[in-house]
Structures are given as C-alpha cells and as structure tokens.
Design a protein around this motif. Sequence first.
Motif, PDB file in Angstrom:
ATOM      1  N   UNK A  10     -48.778   4.830  21.877  1.00  0.00           N
ATOM      2  CA  UNK A  10     -49.589   4.654  23.081  1.00  0.00           C
ATOM      3  C   UNK A  10     -48.811   5.120  24.319  1.00  0.00           C
ATOM      4  N   UNK A  11     -49.425   5.921  25.168  1.00  0.00           N
ATOM      5  CA  UNK A  11     -48.701   6.444  26.326  1.00  0.00           C
ATOM      6  C   UNK A  11     -48.268   5.370  27.330  1.00  0.00           C
ATOM      7  N   UNK A  12     -48.963   4.228  27.335  1.00  0.00           N
ATOM      8  CA  UNK A  12     -48.639   3.192  28.321  1.00  0.00           C
ATOM      9  C   UNK A  12     -47.770   2.069  27.758  1.00  0.00           C
ATOM     10  N   UNK A  13     -47.296   2.226  26.517  1.00  0.00           N
ATOM     11  CA  UNK A  13     -46.476   1.194  25.873  1.00  0.00           C
ATOM     12  C   UNK A  13     -45.210   1.813  25.291  1.00  0.00           C
ATOM     13  N   UNK A  14     -44.124   1.046  25.286  1.00  0.00           N
ATOM     14  CA  UNK A  14     -42.900   1.530  24.652  1.00  0.00           C
ATOM     15  C   UNK A  14     -42.099   0.352  24.105  1.00  0.00           C
ATOM     16  N   UNK A  15     -41.548   0.493  22.906  1.00  0.00           N
ATOM     17  CA  UNK A  15     -40.703  -0.546  22.306  1.00  0.00           C
ATOM     18  C   UNK A  15     -39.276  -0.371  22.821  1.00  0.00           C
ATOM     19  N   UNK A  16     -38.737  -1.421  23.448  1.00  0.00           N
ATOM     20  CA  UNK A  16     -37.397  -1.324  24.036  1.00  0.00           C
ATOM     21  C   UNK A  16     -36.358  -2.152  23.289  1.00  0.00           C
ATOM     22  N   UNK A  17     -36.804  -3.051  22.401  1.00  0.00           N
ATOM     23  CA  UNK A  17     -35.854  -3.892  21.674  1.00  0.00           C
ATOM     24  C   UNK A  17     -36.509  -4.423  20.405  1.00  0.00           C
ATOM     25  N   UNK A  18     -35.670  -4.641  19.381  1.00  0.00           N
ATOM     26  CA  UNK A  18     -36.135  -5.241  18.137  1.00  0.00           C
ATOM     27  C   UNK A  18     -35.117  -6.275  17.676  1.00  0.00           C
ATOM     28  N   UNK A  19     -35.588  -7.315  17.007  1.00  0.00           N
ATOM     29  CA  UNK A  19     -34.706  -8.366  16.498  1.00  0.00           C
ATOM     30  C   UNK A  19     -35.328  -8.975  15.252  1.00  0.00           C
ATOM     31  N   UNK A  20     -34.481  -9.519  14.386  1.00  0.00           N
ATOM     32  CA  UNK A  20     -34.973 -10.058  13.118  1.00  0.00           C
ATOM     33  C   UNK A  20     -35.052 -11.580  13.109  1.00  0.00           C
ATOM     34  N   UNK A  21     -34.573 -12.226  14.177  1.00  0.00           N
ATOM     35  CA  UNK A  21     -34.740 -13.675  14.289  1.00  0.00           C
ATOM     36  C   UNK A  21     -34.571 -14.084  15.749  1.00  0.00           C
ATOM     37  N   UNK A  22     -34.728 -15.370  16.017  1.00  0.00           N
ATOM     38  CA  UNK A  22     -34.695 -15.848  17.386  1.00  0.00           C
ATOM     39  C   UNK A  22     -33.356 -15.638  18.069  1.00  0.00           C
ATOM     40  N   UNK A  23     -32.271 -15.840  17.328  1.00  0.00           N
ATOM     41  CA  UNK A  23     -30.934 -15.677  17.917  1.00  0.00           C
ATOM     42  C   UNK A  23     -30.725 -14.229  18.351  1.00  0.00           C
ATOM     43  N   UNK A  24     -31.081 -13.291  17.473  1.00  0.00           N
ATOM     44  CA  UNK A  24     -30.971 -11.872  17.824  1.00  0.00           C
ATOM     45  C   UNK A  24     -31.879 -11.530  19.013  1.00  0.00           C
ATOM     46  N   UNK A  25     -33.035 -12.172  19.071  1.00  0.00           N
ATOM     47  CA  UNK A  25     -33.960 -11.917  20.172  1.00  0.00           C
ATOM     48  C   UNK A  25     -33.347 -12.319  21.507  1.00  0.00           C
ATOM     49  N   UNK A  26     -32.712 -13.485  21.550  1.00  0.00           N
ATOM     50  CA  UNK A  26     -32.080 -13.939  22.787  1.00  0.00           C
ATOM     51  C   UNK A  26     -30.986 -12.966  23.212  1.00  0.00           C
TER      52      UNK A  26
ATOM     53  N   UNK B 287     -31.214 -10.450  26.487  1.00  0.00           N
ATOM     54  CA  UNK B 287     -30.222 -10.658  27.544  1.00  0.00           C
ATOM     55  C   UNK B 287     -29.658  -9.315  27.985  1.00  0.00           C
ATOM     56  N   UNK B 288     -29.707  -8.343  27.062  1.00  0.00           N
ATOM     57  CA  UNK B 288     -29.149  -7.021  27.345  1.00  0.00           C
ATOM     58  C   UNK B 288     -30.197  -6.021  27.820  1.00  0.00           C
ATOM     59  N   UNK B 289     -31.453  -6.229  27.413  1.00  0.00           N
ATOM     60  CA  UNK B 289     -32.524  -5.279  27.722  1.00  0.00           C
ATOM     61  C   UNK B 289     -33.735  -6.019  28.264  1.00  0.00           C
ATOM     62  N   UNK B 290     -34.216  -5.603  29.406  1.00  0.00           N
ATOM     63  CA  UNK B 290     -35.396  -6.243  30.004  1.00  0.00           C
ATOM     64  C   UNK B 290     -36.663  -5.775  29.292  1.00  0.00           C
ATOM     65  N   UNK B 291     -37.565  -6.726  29.021  1.00  0.00           N
ATOM     66  CA  UNK B 291     -38.868  -6.407  28.410  1.00  0.00           C
ATOM     67  C   UNK B 291     -39.955  -7.094  29.223  1.00  0.00           C
ATOM     68  N   UNK B 292     -41.165  -6.610  29.087  1.00  0.00           N
ATOM     69  CA  UNK B 292     -42.312  -7.215  29.763  1.00  0.00           C
ATOM     70  C   UNK B 292     -43.054  -8.176  28.846  1.00  0.00           C
ATOM     71  N   UNK B 293     -43.225  -7.757  27.578  1.00  0.00           N
ATOM     72  CA  UNK B 293     -43.974  -8.546  26.605  1.00  0.00           C
ATOM     73  C   UNK B 293     -43.185  -8.602  25.299  1.00  0.00           C
ATOM     74  N   UNK B 294     -43.081  -9.792  24.731  1.00  0.00           N
ATOM     75  CA  UNK B 294     -42.423  -9.970  23.442  1.00  0.00           C
ATOM     76  C   UNK B 294     -43.467 -10.328  22.395  1.00  0.00           C
ATOM     77  N   UNK B 295     -43.489  -9.580  21.290  1.00  0.00           N
ATOM     78  CA  UNK B 295     -44.300  -9.968  20.136  1.00  0.00           C
ATOM     79  C   UNK B 295     -43.384 -10.753  19.215  1.00  0.00           C
ATOM     80  N   UNK B 296     -43.677 -12.032  19.042  1.00  0.00           N
ATOM     81  CA  UNK B 296     -42.747 -12.967  18.404  1.00  0.00           C
ATOM     82  C   UNK B 296     -43.317 -13.558  17.115  1.00  0.00           C
ATOM     83  N   UNK B 297     -42.644 -13.300  16.007  1.00  0.00           N
ATOM     84  CA  UNK B 297     -43.023 -13.943  14.756  1.00  0.00           C
ATOM     85  C   UNK B 297     -42.710 -15.436  14.841  1.00  0.00           C
TER      86      UNK B 297
END
Length: 237
Positions: free
Chosen positions: A29-45, A49-59
């Motif tokens: 999608x031209x208006x969306x971009x994935x800036x970070x990925x993580x496999x659990x909550x600890x990795x997500x934090x 902390x290192x990369x700013x995001x607007x929306x998180x899709x959280x399992x």
Amino acid sequence: MQENSPIRVALVDDQQLVRSGFSMLINSQPDLTVVAQASNGIEALQALAATAADVVLMDVRMPGMDGIEATRRLLEDSARQPDGSQRCQLKVVVLTTFDLDEYALEAIQAGASGFLLKDAPPEELLEAIRTVHRGDAVIAPSTTRRLLDHVAPMLRHSQQSDGAHQQELDSLTPREREVFEMIAQGDSNPEIAQKLFVSEATVKTHVGHVLAKMQARDRVQLVVMAYETGVVVPGGS
C-alpha cells in the motif's frame, strides 16, 4: 510526521509466516510502511524504543511477554512522551485467532484502540490501520455487541459503588446522548448519520463533543463507559 508520509506500522507476532504475510500486504500500500517487527512483547518494547511507529499490530498470545502486557507498557510509555513527540500518538490494534471475550476486553482495558481477528479480510485489516491512525477506534464488528453484552455485568459491578461517569453523562445534550448510545451499539459515523438524517460532518462534531465531555480517549472507551453506566444493557436494542 508530515501529512503525506506513509503510516508507520510495527508487527508483533511470534509466527514468522504471519509477520511476513502482513508485511507484504501492508508494504503493498502506498500510504503504509512496515518499520519494525518483533516476535514477542519484550522484543516489541525494544524495537519500538529504537524506532518510532504510528500503529502497532499486536498478537495476543506470545511467549515471554504477551500482547496485552506489551500493549499496556507501550501505551504507558507513549503517554509519558511530550506533545509533538513521534511516540506520543502510538496506537495499538490487537490481533488474535481467538474470538474470545476476555482477550478483547483485556486489550481494551490495556489501552488498545481496537482488535481484529487474524483471519479478517485483507481490506479490513488495512482499513483498521488507517482508521486507528486517524484517531477512530476499531472493533471487529462481529465481536462488538456479543463481547460487551458478556462483560457488561462485570463492568457495571466494578463501577456501581462510585457512580463513575454519571456527572459527565449528565452533561450531554439529548442529541449527544443519542449519538453516545449509537456509538455504544457499534454504529459507525455513516450509520449514525443515516439513522439521524444528518451529515457525517455533523456526526463527527457530535462525536467530538461526546468524547470531550465524557473525557474518553477514543470510541472504544466510550463503549465501555456506556456499559459501565447502564446506558446500554445486555441484549438491549
């Protein structure tokens, strides 16, 4: 973030295949971009902390730290950021394969702007990201009413001793009260506009007033408040 910059999305899921699939879909999608990925909550934090995001899709269900706790911590950190910071407007959409009430309720209480099932159609997932980024909450339509009917007694029980939100509720005009009830029943702005025979712009104004008067973070919180106060009752129309 500039107006024409793509919405920055972070993916948190313990299944690489799921992350890869979502990443390809979102990056198409031209208006969306994935800036970070993580496999659990600890990795997500750590990642956020290192990369700013607007929306998180959280399992929800992940080893180490689950999505509910990660959501709570991320949004607590976001709330501490100064106005104008890249991290002060972070939104979370919780994704789950389990259409279960308790997960959805916990996600809302943790501060998530909504939840969707992982098997939601691609266009629904993409629209959820855009909707949440605009400041509107999103709840899987199939889940909204059943979820809140189920948890309403629990919500009301936790609030009945202190009359929570009653003063704010009393401050609503009759039309704002009507809009409040429609939001609580899961109606979208276009649906409310159609039912009230007014423009969507007028509905948006009413919704803004209701949010401000009820001191609610978003539409999801309004829905919870409606059940806590008994404005909407289980099984009601």
